[in-house]
Design a protein around this motif. Sequence first.
Motif, PDB file in Angstrom:
ATOM      1  N   VAL A  15       0.832  -1.208   0.000  1.00 30.55           N
ATOM      2  CA  VAL A  15       0.000   0.000   0.000  1.00 30.55           C
ATOM      3  C   VAL A  15       0.869   1.261   0.000  1.00 30.55           C
ATOM      4  CG1 VAL A  15      -1.656   1.317   1.379  1.00 30.55           C
ATOM      5  CG2 VAL A  15      -1.975  -1.139   1.071  1.00 30.55           C
ATOM      6  N   ILE A  16       1.867   1.307   0.870  1.00 27.14           N
ATOM      7  CA  ILE A  16       2.734   2.485   0.947  1.00 27.14           C
ATOM      8  C   ILE A  16       3.530   2.661  -0.341  1.00 27.14           C
ATOM      9  CG2 ILE A  16       4.742   3.455   2.148  1.00 27.14           C
ATOM     10  CD1 ILE A  16       3.545   2.209   4.726  1.00 27.14           C
ATOM     11  N   GLY A  17       4.036   1.562  -0.901  1.00 19.20           N
ATOM     12  CA  GLY A  17       4.759   1.636  -2.165  1.00 19.20           C
ATOM     13  C   GLY A  17       3.892   2.141  -3.294  1.00 19.20           C
ATOM     14  N   GLY A  18       2.639   1.687  -3.334  1.00 23.29           N
ATOM     15  CA  GLY A  18       1.714   2.159  -4.362  1.00 23.29           C
ATOM     16  C   GLY A  18       1.401   3.635  -4.227  1.00 23.29           C
ATOM     17  N   ILE A  19       1.249   4.096  -2.993  1.00 23.64           N
ATOM     18  CA  ILE A  19       0.969   5.514  -2.757  1.00 23.64           C
ATOM     19  C   ILE A  19       2.166   6.373  -3.164  1.00 23.64           C
ATOM     20  CG2 ILE A  19       0.599   7.239  -0.947  1.00 23.64           C
ATOM     21  CD1 ILE A  19      -1.167   5.126   0.460  1.00 23.64           C
ATOM     22  N   ILE A  20       3.356   5.968  -2.746  1.00 27.69           N
ATOM     23  CA  ILE A  20       4.563   6.735  -3.093  1.00 27.69           C
ATOM     24  C   ILE A  20       4.758   6.788  -4.601  1.00 27.69           C
ATOM     25  CG2 ILE A  20       7.092   6.741  -2.966  1.00 27.69           C
ATOM     26  CD1 ILE A  20       6.809   5.631  -0.125  1.00 27.69           C
ATOM     27  N   ALA A  21       4.644   5.645  -5.257  1.00 25.86           N
ATOM     28  CA  ALA A  21       4.845   5.594  -6.710  1.00 25.86           C
ATOM     29  C   ALA A  21       3.774   6.396  -7.443  1.00 25.86           C
ATOM     30  CB  ALA A  21       4.852   4.153  -7.194  1.00 25.86           C
ATOM     31  N   GLY A  22       2.532   6.301  -6.995  1.00 23.70           N
ATOM     32  CA  GLY A  22       1.451   7.033  -7.642  1.00 23.70           C
ATOM     33  C   GLY A  22       1.591   8.537  -7.515  1.00 23.70           C
ATOM     34  N   ARG A  23       1.923   8.999  -6.320  1.00 23.56           N
ATOM     35  CA  ARG A  23       2.092  10.441  -6.119  1.00 23.56           C
ATOM     36  C   ARG A  23       3.306  10.971  -6.879  1.00 23.56           C
ATOM     37  NH1 ARG A  23       0.298  12.015   0.006  1.00 23.56           N
ATOM     38  NH2 ARG A  23      -1.828  11.248  -0.210  1.00 23.56           N
ATOM     39  N   ALA A  24       4.379  10.194  -6.903  1.00 19.19           N
ATOM     40  CA  ALA A  24       5.557  10.622  -7.651  1.00 19.19           C
ATOM     41  C   ALA A  24       5.254  10.676  -9.145  1.00 19.19           C
ATOM     42  CB  ALA A  24       6.727   9.685  -7.374  1.00 19.19           C
ATOM     43  N   HIS A  25       4.482   9.718  -9.624  1.00 17.48           N
ATOM     44  CA  HIS A  25       4.113   9.709 -11.041  1.00 17.48           C
ATOM     45  C   HIS A  25       3.261  10.932 -11.383  1.00 17.48           C
ATOM     46  CE1 HIS A  25       3.047   8.126 -14.963  1.00 17.48           C
ATOM     47  NE2 HIS A  25       1.775   8.294 -14.658  1.00 17.48           N
ATOM     48  N   ASP A  26       2.288  11.232 -10.522  1.00 15.15           N
ATOM     49  CA  ASP A  26       1.439  12.402 -10.755  1.00 15.15           C
ATOM     50  C   ASP A  26       2.244  13.694 -10.706  1.00 15.15           C
ATOM     51  OD1 ASP A  26      -0.720  10.725 -11.039  1.00 15.15           O
ATOM     52  OD2 ASP A  26      -1.466  11.035  -8.980  1.00 15.15           O
ATOM     53  N   ALA A  27       3.167  13.798  -9.758  1.00 20.06           N
ATOM     54  CA  ALA A  27       3.997  15.011  -9.637  1.00 20.06           C
ATOM     55  C   ALA A  27       4.909  15.142 -10.849  1.00 20.06           C
ATOM     56  CB  ALA A  27       4.808  14.965  -8.358  1.00 20.06           C
ATOM     57  N   ARG A  28       5.411  14.025 -11.340  1.00 20.54           N
ATOM     58  CA  ARG A  28       6.294  14.056 -12.507  1.00 20.54           C
ATOM     59  C   ARG A  28       5.526  14.493 -13.749  1.00 20.54           C
ATOM     60  NH1 ARG A  28      10.405   9.191 -14.111  1.00 20.54           N
ATOM     61  NH2 ARG A  28      11.660  10.415 -15.542  1.00 20.54           N
ATOM     62  N   LYS A  29       4.285  14.008 -13.885  1.00 15.95           N
ATOM     63  CA  LYS A  29       3.465  14.426 -15.020  1.00 15.95           C
ATOM     64  C   LYS A  29       3.101  15.903 -14.928  1.00 15.95           C
ATOM     65  CE  LYS A  29      -0.065  12.000 -16.128  1.00 15.95           C
ATOM     66  NZ  LYS A  29      -1.214  11.081 -16.176  1.00 15.95           N
TER      67      LYS A  29
END
Length: 71
Positions: A53-67
């Motif tokens: 869950v934590i890995g998914g949240i970190i990866a998702g937020r980083a992906h959104d911030a990168r976009k």
Amino acid sequence: MKHGLYQALGMALLVIGAQGAIRQLVDHDNAGLLGWLPGGFAASITVYVLAVVIGGIIAGRAHDARKATGS
């Protein structure tokens, strides 16, 4: 570059947690990386699921911030 690093870290945590949880569900006696953790099956499966869950949240937020930054 910072967002890419966070995304890679989140994906690594997600993959390690998912692999450990699947292994734990298939073979209850094989705790993998968390064999040292007291509490048995319940404690280790909880930590693995939290890692997913934590890995998914970190990866998702980083992906959104990168976009959002366009990099």
